[in-house]
Design a protein around this motif. Structure first.
Motif, PDB file in Angstrom:
ATOM      1  N   SER A  18       0.837  -1.207   0.000  1.00 51.09           N
ATOM      2  CA  SER A  18       0.000   0.000   0.000  1.00 51.09           C
ATOM      3  C   SER A  18       0.870   1.254   0.000  1.00 51.09           C
ATOM      4  CB  SER A  18      -0.925   0.003   1.225  1.00 51.09           C
ATOM      5  OG  SER A  18      -1.782  -1.110   1.208  1.00 51.09           O
ATOM      6  N   LEU A  19       1.962   1.218   0.747  1.00 53.19           N
ATOM      7  CA  LEU A  19       2.875   2.361   0.779  1.00 53.19           C
ATOM      8  C   LEU A  19       3.525   2.568  -0.581  1.00 53.19           C
ATOM      9  CD1 LEU A  19       4.265   4.577   2.390  1.00 53.19           C
ATOM     10  CD2 LEU A  19       5.960   2.886   3.136  1.00 53.19           C
ATOM     11  N   VAL A  20       3.926   1.475  -1.229  1.00 54.11           N
ATOM     12  CA  VAL A  20       4.514   1.573  -2.575  1.00 54.11           C
ATOM     13  C   VAL A  20       3.536   2.207  -3.534  1.00 54.11           C
ATOM     14  CG1 VAL A  20       5.308   0.232  -4.553  1.00 54.11           C
ATOM     15  CG2 VAL A  20       6.104  -0.357  -2.258  1.00 54.11           C
ATOM     16  N   THR A  21       2.287   1.782  -3.478  1.00 54.01           N
ATOM     17  CA  THR A  21       1.259   2.347  -4.356  1.00 54.01           C
ATOM     18  C   THR A  21       1.049   3.827  -4.085  1.00 54.01           C
ATOM     19  OG1 THR A  21       0.121   0.200  -4.445  1.00 54.01           O
ATOM     20  CG2 THR A  21      -1.144   2.154  -5.090  1.00 54.01           C
ATOM     21  N   ALA A  31       9.780   3.320  -6.125  1.00 48.33           N
ATOM     22  CA  ALA A  31       8.782   3.380  -5.053  1.00 48.33           C
ATOM     23  C   ALA A  31       9.035   2.312  -3.994  1.00 48.33           C
ATOM     24  CB  ALA A  31       7.374   3.230  -5.632  1.00 48.33           C
ATOM     25  N   ALA A  32       9.389   1.093  -4.418  1.00 45.99           N
ATOM     26  CA  ALA A  32       9.646   0.019  -3.454  1.00 45.99           C
ATOM     27  C   ALA A  32      10.885   0.326  -2.616  1.00 45.99           C
ATOM     28  CB  ALA A  32       9.822  -1.313  -4.181  1.00 45.99           C
ATOM     29  N   VAL A  33      11.902   0.904  -3.246  1.00 44.19           N
ATOM     30  CA  VAL A  33      13.114   1.290  -2.525  1.00 44.19           C
ATOM     31  C   VAL A  33      12.781   2.346  -1.473  1.00 44.19           C
ATOM     32  CG1 VAL A  33      15.369   2.409  -2.734  1.00 44.19           C
ATOM     33  CG2 VAL A  33      14.631   0.729  -4.447  1.00 44.19           C
ATOM     34  N   ILE A  36      10.923   0.872   1.526  1.00 45.58           N
ATOM     35  CA  ILE A  36      11.797   0.166   2.469  1.00 45.58           C
ATOM     36  C   ILE A  36      12.511   1.159   3.371  1.00 45.58           C
ATOM     37  CG2 ILE A  36      13.866  -1.272   2.668  1.00 45.58           C
ATOM     38  CD1 ILE A  36      12.995  -2.616   0.041  1.00 45.58           C
ATOM     39  N   VAL A  37      13.042   2.220   2.773  1.00 45.09           N
ATOM     40  CA  VAL A  37      13.758   3.233   3.552  1.00 45.09           C
ATOM     41  C   VAL A  37      12.815   3.898   4.547  1.00 45.09           C
ATOM     42  CG1 VAL A  37      14.992   5.429   3.434  1.00 45.09           C
ATOM     43  CG2 VAL A  37      15.472   3.634   1.752  1.00 45.09           C
ATOM     44  N   LEU A  38      11.611   4.272   4.090  1.00 46.73           N
ATOM     45  CA  LEU A  38      10.655   4.937   4.971  1.00 46.73           C
ATOM     46  C   LEU A  38      10.231   4.030   6.114  1.00 46.73           C
ATOM     47  CD1 LEU A  38       8.370   6.801   2.383  1.00 46.73           C
ATOM     48  CD2 LEU A  38       9.955   7.829   4.028  1.00 46.73           C
ATOM     49  N   CYS A  39       9.967   2.761   5.822  1.00 46.72           N
ATOM     50  CA  CYS A  39       9.567   1.821   6.877  1.00 46.72           C
ATOM     51  C   CYS A  39      10.682   1.638   7.898  1.00 46.72           C
ATOM     52  CB  CYS A  39       9.191   0.471   6.267  1.00 46.72           C
ATOM     53  SG  CYS A  39       7.611   0.460   5.393  1.00 46.72           S
ATOM     54  N   THR A  40      11.919   1.567   7.409  1.00 47.36           N
ATOM     55  CA  THR A  40      13.055   1.428   8.315  1.00 47.36           C
ATOM     56  C   THR A  40      13.190   2.648   9.216  1.00 47.36           C
ATOM     57  OG1 THR A  40      14.202   0.141   6.609  1.00 47.36           O
ATOM     58  CG2 THR A  40      15.523   0.951   8.449  1.00 47.36           C
ATOM     59  N   LEU A  41      13.027   3.833   8.652  1.00 56.11           N
ATOM     60  CA  LEU A  41      13.119   5.062   9.435  1.00 56.11           C
ATOM     61  C   LEU A  41      12.012   5.131  10.485  1.00 56.11           C
ATOM     62  CD1 LEU A  41      14.012   7.665   6.661  1.00 56.11           C
ATOM     63  CD2 LEU A  41      15.544   6.600   8.324  1.00 56.11           C
ATOM     64  N   VAL A  42      10.820   4.687  10.122  1.00 52.72           N
ATOM     65  CA  VAL A  42       9.709   4.682  11.084  1.00 52.72           C
ATOM     66  C   VAL A  42      10.011   3.731  12.236  1.00 52.72           C
ATOM     67  CG1 VAL A  42       7.291   4.027  11.421  1.00 52.72           C
ATOM     68  CG2 VAL A  42       7.942   5.401   9.440  1.00 52.72           C
ATOM     69  N   ALA A 124       0.936 -14.230   1.045  1.00 55.77           N
ATOM     70  CA  ALA A 124      -0.490 -14.042   1.324  1.00 55.77           C
ATOM     71  C   ALA A 124      -1.363 -14.599   0.205  1.00 55.77           C
ATOM     72  CB  ALA A 124      -0.795 -12.565   1.553  1.00 55.77           C
ATOM     73  N   GLY A 125      -0.935 -15.707  -0.372  1.00 59.08           N
ATOM     74  CA  GLY A 125      -1.720 -16.369  -1.392  1.00 59.08           C
ATOM     75  C   GLY A 125      -1.724 -15.697  -2.750  1.00 59.08           C
ATOM     76  N   GLU A 126      -0.847 -14.766  -2.993  1.00 57.75           N
ATOM     77  CA  GLU A 126      -0.781 -14.085  -4.284  1.00 57.75           C
ATOM     78  C   GLU A 126       0.661 -13.872  -4.707  1.00 57.75           C
ATOM     79  OE1 GLU A 126      -1.208  -9.435  -3.542  1.00 57.75           O
ATOM     80  OE2 GLU A 126      -2.878 -10.532  -2.617  1.00 57.75           O
ATOM     81  N   SER A 127       0.845 -13.536  -5.965  1.00 58.98           N
ATOM     82  CA  SER A 127       2.185 -13.304  -6.488  1.00 58.98           C
ATOM     83  C   SER A 127       2.812 -12.099  -5.798  1.00 58.98           C
ATOM     84  CB  SER A 127       2.115 -13.073  -8.003  1.00 58.98           C
ATOM     85  OG  SER A 127       3.396 -12.798  -8.520  1.00 58.98           O
ATOM     86  N   ASN A 128       4.048 -12.233  -5.380  1.00 56.67           N
ATOM     87  CA  ASN A 128       4.747 -11.179  -4.659  1.00 56.67           C
ATOM     88  C   ASN A 128       5.145 -10.053  -5.623  1.00 56.67           C
ATOM     89  OD1 ASN A 128       6.312  -9.590  -3.001  1.00 56.67           O
ATOM     90  ND2 ASN A 128       7.624 -11.241  -2.284  1.00 56.67           N
ATOM     91  N   GLN A 129       4.469  -8.921  -5.511  1.00 52.32           N
ATOM     92  CA  GLN A 129       4.747  -7.792  -6.384  1.00 52.32           C
ATOM     93  C   GLN A 129       5.939  -6.965  -5.921  1.00 52.32           C
ATOM     94  OE1 GLN A 129       3.044  -7.359  -9.289  1.00 52.32           O
ATOM     95  NE2 GLN A 129       2.075  -9.307  -8.716  1.00 52.32           N
ATOM     96  N   LEU A 130       6.337  -7.138  -4.669  1.00 49.88           N
ATOM     97  CA  LEU A 130       7.436  -6.338  -4.140  1.00 49.88           C
ATOM     98  C   LEU A 130       8.760  -6.678  -4.801  1.00 49.88           C
ATOM     99  CD1 LEU A 130       6.629  -6.302  -0.308  1.00 49.88           C
ATOM    100  CD2 LEU A 130       6.241  -4.481  -1.973  1.00 49.88           C
TER     101      LEU A 130
END
Length: 225
Positions: A18-21, A31-33, A36-42, A124-130
């Protein structure tokens, strides 16, 4: 993987997706990069109170080193008495010998999530888009190439080494005169373990290591003032 661990993995996957989107219009292909950086900082921001407490504990422990050395010399031949006296000293001072490791231990679940999310084709039962995200042409789910280094991995290795050098300098500065040669060697070379770790984890996990170690160096420099 045990079924009870699937829930946090799925939750983290949907959160980061959701954050990437959300940031894709601004970050584009990175966006994925950025996520990751934003989540790590949080995560590091949430752990800041624990880091401050750990730093205070390390300073208190440094102040206790002369007493610890005296106790060790006095009860060297009586391990049980030595253990009791050290425990008593820690209880009276309100600190612990392991205070400095608390922030690192608290990060392990997040590092595990990063490793898991970018190591699986299905989540989660779906193809990993990350894992379709990339950095300088290298997929975030890719491990360090053995024979053909890419700009992304080369840049990651150099940056991790630079951060490790600063981290080693700060660690050596914290040691007092009673530090043993082994302690000094450990402080000098242990931070470079992140470069070795990055060789065995996906690029996304290496990016997490770079972000969190950079935060640690800046945090230590500020707290030591």
């Amino acid at each position: 993987m045990p079924s009870f661990l699937e829930a946090p993995v799925a939750g983290a996957y949907h959160l980061i997706s959701s954050l990437v989107t959300a940031i894709e219009p601004l970050a584009g292909a990175y966006a994925a990069v950025a996520a990751i950086v934003l989540c790590t900082l949080v995560v590091r921001l949430l752990l800041l109170p624990l880091s401050v407490r750990a730093h205070r504990g390390m300073r208190a422990r440094a102040a206790l080193m002369p007493q610890l050395k005296a106790i060790t010399d006095r009860h060297r031949d009586n391990p049980e008495r030595l253990q009791r006296e050290v425990a008593k000293l820690q209880a009276e001072s309100g600190t612990t010998l392991f205070a400095g490791f608390l922030p690192m231990l608290a990060q392990l679940p997040f590092f595990w999530l990063m490793y898991t999310l970018f190591s699986r084709a299905m989540v989660a039962g779906e193809s990993n888009q990350l894992i379709s995200g990339s950095l300088l042409g290298a997929p975030l789910g890719l491990h360090w190439p053995v024979f053909a280094a890419t700009p992304a991995f080369a840049a990651l290795a150099v940056l991790l080494a630079v951060v490790a050098w600063f981290s080693a300098r700060l660690a050596l500065r914290q040691l007092d005169e009673s530090a043993t040669p082994w302690s000094r060697r450990l402080a000098r070379w242990l931070p470079f373990g992140t470069v070795l770790t990055a060789a065995f984890v996906p690029l996304a996990a290496g990016l997490y290591l770079l972000t969190t170690t950079t935060w640690t160096v800046v945090e230590r420099a500020v707290l030591q003032r």
